[in-house]
Design a protein around this motif. Structure first.
Motif, PDB file in Angstrom:
ATOM      1  N   ASN A 146      -3.684   4.392  -3.294  1.00 19.03           N
ATOM      2  CA  ASN A 146      -3.216   3.819  -2.032  1.00 19.03           C
ATOM      3  C   ASN A 146      -2.909   4.766  -0.933  1.00 19.03           C
ATOM      4  O   ASN A 146      -2.916   4.509   0.287  1.00 19.03           O
ATOM      5  N   HIS A 157      -5.652  -2.608  -0.522  1.00 23.07           N
ATOM      6  CA  HIS A 157      -5.031  -1.607  -1.177  1.00 23.07           C
ATOM      7  C   HIS A 157      -5.174  -1.957  -2.925  1.00 23.07           C
ATOM      8  O   HIS A 157      -5.804  -3.002  -3.102  1.00 23.07           O
ATOM      9  N   ARG A 190       1.116  -1.169   0.165  1.00 20.06           N
ATOM     10  CA  ARG A 190      -0.097   0.042   0.009  1.00 20.06           C
ATOM     11  C   ARG A 190       0.719   1.297   0.151  1.00 20.06           C
ATOM     12  O   ARG A 190       0.738   2.018  -0.882  1.00 20.06           O
TER      13      ARG A 190
END
Ligand code: HEM
Length: 422
Positions: free
Chosen positions: A340, A361, A303
């Protein structure tokens, strides 16, 4: 260009794939694009821009992507999570066919540029080699050994660069061994793989390497058709879905794509995760003490610093994204990194924090083209990090080395990971 063929035993000893790759990738140009993404997100979740701004912040990445910066074309970039997700979910309105111009010359007609229904059938065939079940076998029989061998070469030194010794080479070795390539072919295979993915740096050399890999794989495919074994190429030659099979050209395009799609991304993502942990030693200590945190650490690494920030689609009809009109024919870039870090979904999104509440994510994309190798990528990263923690006690950044930094506008990874251990 060397005249060595893949089945000749030794590549030129002075060739250094890591150096060659870094030269071609223009390492060291953009350090941290995230503050800029946050500023843009504060105003737009989707933004109209010119092609240069949309995908690239430096010329090296533009060349790497083979983009024509002068082209006058409608380009929109999705920066917000919802906008990115909307584009990636809807393969009918947002086609992947535009990759044919960017990647086709080097990789042939690959899965990345296919739309439905062709994509669905093809994906159904190739994914038979990448199931979660298959990954359990590869983990036990292959990946642990590959990581262990890489660490054997540095463990006694108590000091080293984890990018050079581990994260750069190991994903290529894993793919090569999954394909069942003979060990003696590996140096030449690695060299040609790096040359092929360096198209922006030396296009002719990349095409030549791609042709050589095509010939090399064609011979192996013919051999596996005669004598199937248990490697990925054998699975691909035998794969069957509703009476459909893969022909040699389809398998070759897929195999060549595995190097940038599978090896380069995993090298970068595992390096980024190690960087996050090494620069947050309290979190590294917590993971060392409780390996139950491993999966959430891996997801947070993906992420926080996805290895690949941008992918592209083309609008097939007049449409709307998050309220903005997007005419048919527009290029739609999606910024996975910005999505993200969308503050609507993550608090303190700029921080690396393995303890944050779990939430999906978008580093592996979404929808029909969502990464086919995500089980492999996660498994490789878990094995590598576990062995690093087990075999390099009290691992920490080398206090005498220059502090490393993550770099790149589209493809991101640390320039180095200088470390010491006890
Ligand atoms: C952390 C590592 C990885 C990341 C972040 C990643 C990310 C992605 C992304 C974003 C896409 C979508 C591309 C697009 O639609 O334009 C993709 C597709 C793909 N990835 Fe990965 N990938 C990773 C590792 C791997 C590995 C290890 C493999 C090896 C099998 C792999 C194979 C593929 C393939 C074949 C596709 C195309 C799927 C399709 O078009 O249906 N990836 N990946």
């Amino acid at each position: 260009m060397s005249s060595a063929e893949p089945n000749e035993p030794v590549a030129e000893p002075e060739y250094d794939p890591f150096e060659a790759f870094n030269r071609s990738a223009g390492i060291g140009v953009v350090e941290n694009p995230y503050p800029m993404f946050a500023l843009i997100r504060a105003e737009h979740t989707i933004k109209q821009e010119d092609l240069g701004e949309a995908m690239v912040a430096d010329a090296a990445d533009a060349e790497l992507l083979n983009l024509n910066m002068d082209e006058s074309i409608n380009v929109f970039t999705a920066f917000g999570f919802d906008a990115v997700q909307q584009v990636l979910k809807d393969g009918e309105t947002f086609s992947s066919a535009g990759y044919a111009d960017i990647m086709g010359p080097v990789f042939g007609h690959s899965i990345l540029e296919m739309d439905e229904p062709e994509h669905h059938t093809y994906r159904g065939l190739v994914q038979q080699a990448f199931s979660r079940k298959a990954m359990e076998t590869w983990e036990r029989d292959l990946v642990r050994g590959v990581v262990d061998e890489s660490l054997d070469s540095i463990v006694d030194a108590k000091r080293g660069d984890l990018v050079r010794s581990l994260t750069f080479p190991f994903p290529v070795l894993v793919i090569a061994r999954m394909l069942g390539l003979p060990r003696e072919d590996l140096p030449t295979f690695h060299r040609q793989a790096v040359e092929m993915i360096s198209a922006g740096f030396e296009f002719d050399r990349a095409i030549s390497a791609s042709n050589k890999l095509f010939e090399y794989f064609s011979e192996i495919i013919a051999e596996r058709r005669r004598h199937p074994s248990d490697d990925v190429i054998s699975v691909l030659v035998q794969a069957e879905l509703e009476g459909e099979h893969l022909d040699d050209a389809q398998i070759c395009s897929f195999l060549r794509l595995l190097l940038p799609a599978g090896a380069e991304t995993t090298y970068r993502s595992s390096s980024n995760l190690l960087f996050g942990l090494l620069t947050n030693p309290d979190q590294l200590d917590a993971l060392r003490a409780d390996r139950g945190l491993m999966n959430q650490a891996i997801e947070e690494g993906l992420r926080w610093e996805p290895p690949l920030l941008g992918i592209m689609r083309t609008a097939t009809r007049d449409t709307e994204i998050d309220g903005m009109a997007v005419p048919a024919g527009s290029v739609v870039a999606v910024n996975l990194g910005s999505a993200n870090h969308d503050e609507r979904y993550w608090d303190n999104a700029e921080e690396f924090d393995i303890f944050r509440p779990p939430r999906q994510h978008i580093a592996f994309a979404w929808g029909p083209h969502m990464c086919l190798g995500l089980h492999l990528a996660r498994m490789e990263t878990r094995v590598a990090l576990t062995q690093v923690l087990d075999r390099l006690p009290n691992l920490r950044l080398d206090p005498e080395a220059e502090p490393p930094f993550i770099t790149g506008a589209v493809f991101r990874a640390p320039n180095a990971l200088p470390v010491v251990w006890d």
